[in-house]
Design a protein around this motif. Structure first.
Motif, PDB file in Angstrom:
ATOM      1  N   MET A  82       0.763  -1.148   0.084  1.00 56.28           N
ATOM      2  CA  MET A  82      -0.042   0.033   0.013  1.00 56.28           C
ATOM      3  C   MET A  82       0.812   1.192  -0.032  1.00 56.28           C
ATOM      4  N   SER A  83       0.572   2.141  -0.712  1.00 58.65           N
ATOM      5  CA  SER A  83       1.508   3.394  -0.877  1.00 58.65           C
ATOM      6  C   SER A  83       1.139   4.063   0.480  1.00 58.65           C
ATOM      7  N   ASN A  84       2.262   4.692   0.539  1.00 61.31           N
ATOM      8  CA  ASN A  84       2.567   5.605   2.202  1.00 61.31           C
ATOM      9  C   ASN A  84       2.089   6.918   1.968  1.00 61.31           C
ATOM     10  N   ARG A  85       1.316   7.302   0.703  1.00 55.48           N
ATOM     11  CA  ARG A  85       0.690   8.669   0.597  1.00 55.48           C
ATOM     12  C   ARG A  85      -0.396   8.696   1.325  1.00 55.48           C
ATOM     13  N   LEU A  86      -0.540   9.901   2.015  1.00 58.43           N
ATOM     14  CA  LEU A  86      -1.564  10.398   2.749  1.00 58.43           C
ATOM     15  C   LEU A  86      -2.937  10.009   2.009  1.00 58.43           C
ATOM     16  N   HIS A  87      -3.802   9.397   2.771  1.00 53.17           N
ATOM     17  CA  HIS A  87      -5.136   9.316   2.275  1.00 53.17           C
ATOM     18  C   HIS A  87      -6.030   8.683   3.504  1.00 53.17           C
ATOM     19  N   PRO A  88      -7.388   8.932   3.212  1.00 51.62           N
ATOM     20  CA  PRO A  88      -8.438   8.681   4.206  1.00 51.62           C
ATOM     21  C   PRO A  88      -8.310   6.931   4.464  1.00 51.62           C
ATOM     22  N   ILE A  89      -8.306   6.516   5.712  1.00 55.83           N
ATOM     23  CA  ILE A  89      -8.405   5.364   6.227  1.00 55.83           C
ATOM     24  C   ILE A  89      -9.497   4.869   6.606  1.00 55.83           C
ATOM     25  N   ILE A  90     -10.346   3.969   5.958  1.00 55.14           N
ATOM     26  CA  ILE A  90     -11.624   3.589   6.462  1.00 55.14           C
ATOM     27  C   ILE A  90     -11.592   2.219   6.628  1.00 55.14           C
ATOM     28  N   ALA A 128     -10.137   6.875  10.362  1.00 60.71           N
ATOM     29  CA  ALA A 128      -9.877   7.973   9.090  1.00 60.71           C
ATOM     30  C   ALA A 128      -8.591   8.945   9.452  1.00 60.71           C
ATOM     31  N   VAL A 129      -7.968   8.934   8.588  1.00 61.31           N
ATOM     32  CA  VAL A 129      -6.700  10.088   8.700  1.00 61.31           C
ATOM     33  C   VAL A 129      -6.710  10.775   7.459  1.00 61.31           C
ATOM     34  N   GLU A 130      -6.870  12.122   7.681  1.00 65.73           N
ATOM     35  CA  GLU A 130      -6.923  13.141   6.343  1.00 65.73           C
ATOM     36  C   GLU A 130      -5.720  14.026   6.743  1.00 65.73           C
ATOM     37  N   ASP A 131      -5.393  14.758   5.638  1.00 65.43           N
ATOM     38  CA  ASP A 131      -4.576  16.020   5.585  1.00 65.43           C
ATOM     39  C   ASP A 131      -5.211  17.112   6.290  1.00 65.43           C
ATOM     40  N   PHE A 132      -4.569  18.081   6.883  1.00 70.92           N
ATOM     41  CA  PHE A 132      -5.160  19.213   7.213  1.00 70.92           C
ATOM     42  C   PHE A 132      -3.856  20.278   7.207  1.00 70.92           C
ATOM     43  N   ARG A 133      -4.453  21.698   6.898  1.00 68.57           N
ATOM     44  CA  ARG A 133      -3.730  22.604   6.838  1.00 68.57           C
ATOM     45  C   ARG A 133      -3.746  23.643   8.113  1.00 68.57           C
ATOM     46  N   PRO A 134      -2.638  23.406   8.951  1.00 64.78           N
ATOM     47  CA  PRO A 134      -2.816  24.428  10.035  1.00 64.78           C
ATOM     48  C   PRO A 134      -3.011  25.913  10.123  1.00 64.78           C
ATOM     49  N   ASP A 135      -3.516  26.709  10.930  1.00 73.90           N
ATOM     50  CA  ASP A 135      -4.174  27.908  11.097  1.00 73.90           C
ATOM     51  C   ASP A 135      -2.872  28.494  10.906  1.00 73.90           C
ATOM     52  N   ALA A 136      -2.378  29.461  10.098  1.00 67.51           N
ATOM     53  CA  ALA A 136      -1.086  30.235  10.420  1.00 67.51           C
ATOM     54  C   ALA A 136      -0.925  31.217  11.532  1.00 67.51           C
ATOM     55  N   ASN A 137      -2.374  31.736  11.885  1.00 68.45           N
ATOM     56  CA  ASN A 137      -2.228  32.731  12.958  1.00 68.45           C
ATOM     57  C   ASN A 137      -2.241  32.053  14.431  1.00 68.45           C
ATOM     58  N   ALA A 138      -2.783  30.731  14.306  1.00 74.10           N
ATOM     59  CA  ALA A 138      -2.656  29.848  15.590  1.00 74.10           C
ATOM     60  C   ALA A 138      -1.179  29.300  15.707  1.00 74.10           C
ATOM     61  N   MET A 139      -0.603  28.760  14.619  1.00 77.51           N
ATOM     62  CA  MET A 139       0.730  28.477  14.581  1.00 77.51           C
ATOM     63  C   MET A 139       1.936  29.281  15.027  1.00 77.51           C
ATOM     64  N   GLY A 140       1.667  30.696  14.697  1.00 77.30           N
ATOM     65  CA  GLY A 140       2.736  31.749  15.018  1.00 77.30           C
ATOM     66  C   GLY A 140       3.994  31.243  14.089  1.00 77.30           C
ATOM     67  N   ALA A 141       5.160  31.100  14.861  1.00 74.97           N
ATOM     68  CA  ALA A 141       6.295  30.894  14.102  1.00 74.97           C
ATOM     69  C   ALA A 141       6.472  29.745  13.677  1.00 74.97           C
ATOM     70  N   ASN A 142       5.789  28.828  14.145  1.00 75.58           N
ATOM     71  CA  ASN A 142       5.715  27.160  13.696  1.00 75.58           C
ATOM     72  C   ASN A 142       5.157  27.289  12.423  1.00 75.58           C
ATOM     73  N   SER A 143       4.565  28.087  12.117  1.00 77.45           N
ATOM     74  CA  SER A 143       3.512  27.807  10.631  1.00 77.45           C
ATOM     75  C   SER A 143       4.646  27.893   9.391  1.00 77.45           C
ATOM     76  N   GLU A 144       5.453  28.922   9.329  1.00 76.96           N
ATOM     77  CA  GLU A 144       6.548  28.903   8.440  1.00 76.96           C
ATOM     78  C   GLU A 144       7.275  27.548   8.329  1.00 76.96           C
ATOM     79  N   TRP A 145       7.569  26.769   9.218  1.00 74.43           N
ATOM     80  CA  TRP A 145       8.496  25.629   9.108  1.00 74.43           C
ATOM     81  C   TRP A 145       7.552  24.705   8.807  1.00 74.43           C
ATOM     82  N   VAL A 146       6.343  24.405   8.998  1.00 71.68           N
ATOM     83  CA  VAL A 146       5.332  23.510   8.488  1.00 71.68           C
ATOM     84  C   VAL A 146       5.280  23.490   7.137  1.00 71.68           C
ATOM     85  N   GLU A 147       5.222  24.917   6.552  1.00 68.37           N
ATOM     86  CA  GLU A 147       4.887  24.924   4.994  1.00 68.37           C
ATOM     87  C   GLU A 147       6.074  24.671   4.377  1.00 68.37           C
TER      88      GLU A 147
END
Length: 253
Positions: free
Chosen positions: A1-9, A220-239
């Motif tokens: 199975m691919s390690n690519r992020l996908h919903p797991i049902i 289920a496991v799904e991708d999500f995009r963190p809120d840049a305002n909530a993440m503060g300095a960590n958001s740039e690192w995540v991106e």
């Protein structure tokens, strides 16, 4: 199975066996949960006489406790030790601090702090929930089930110490899926349980003790995009991590 992020049902039968439910969990019917809601609310507010002590004052209390313990063991202290004890007691008395009372409270406060850090909110025990955070890869279970940990912020358990146990969730799933990189942002849906575990495994540069109050059987496991305002300095690192993974995929294609 691919390690690519996908919903797991998972299949109905497998989900019944692991989670003990009559029907599989649907992501749209699960309860959204925030990280600040995971600790037991009743254990968070408690008297802690050490909390507001300055570093120098706390140092004097520790010194008095150490020297008093030495005095109890040997029957007496002399020389420099006696001078240090007298100096620390005089400093604390000048500040209006009762050293003996504070020392008598140390184990009481330690128990309160332990409860605040480890007890989980029973309102979520056994509930189907959705929680978003950052995934940390972990070794698989002996039965082959995939495992990863979820934390509130990137950097925890690698560049920073692990969070308190009631702010760490151990994710267990039957599908052969693992995070593509450290602190990958994901949303996880499944049944949450208060089931304390303690594991030690290598994270980035060394072994890390992972004490988790919570375990979640993931549907289920799904991708999500963190809120840049909530993440503060960590958001740039995540991106930056996201861009790096996307570039790697493009090169592979």
């Amino acid at each position: 199975m691919s390690n690519r992020l996908h919903p797991i049902i998972r299949s109905t039968s497998a989900f019944l066996m692991v989670a003990g439910l009559s029907i599989p969990v649907a992501a749209d019917s699960a309860m959204p949960v925030e990280w600040q809601d995971l600790p037991d609310p009743a254990s968070q507010e408690f008297e802690d006489p050490y909390r507001d002590l300055g570093q120098e004052t706390l140092g004097d209390v520790v010194e008095v406790a150490r020297l008093r313990a030495m005095q109890e063991q040997t029957g007496t202290i002399e020389g420099d030790d006696a001078v240090r004890l007298e100096t620390s007691l005089a400093s604390l008395e000048k500040q209006g601090v009762d050293a003996d009372w504070l020392i008598s409270q140390r184990w009481v406060v330690a128990e309160r702090r332990e409860a605040a850090a480890t007890l989980g909110n029973t309102a979520f025990d056994g509930q189907e929930i959705t929680l978003s955070g950052f995934a940390i890869p972990a070794p698989s279970e002996e039965d082959g089930a995939s495992v990863f940990y979820l934390v509130e912020l990137p950097g925890l358990c690698s560049h920073m110490p692990p969070p308190p146990p009631n702010q760490l969730v151990r994710i267990r799933l039957e599908e052969d899926w693992a995070p593509e990189y450290m602190h990958q942002p994901v949303s996880v849906t499944g049944r949450m349980q208060i089931d304390p575990t303690e594991k030690v495994f290598q994270v980035v540069d060394g072994d890390v003790p992972m004490k988790a109050t919570w375990q979640l059987e993931a549907a289920a496991v799904e991708d999500f995009r963190p809120d840049a305002n909530a993440m503060g300095a960590n958001s740039e690192w995540v991106e930056q991590l996201r861009a790096s993974v996307q570039a790697s995929r493009a090169n592979a294609d």
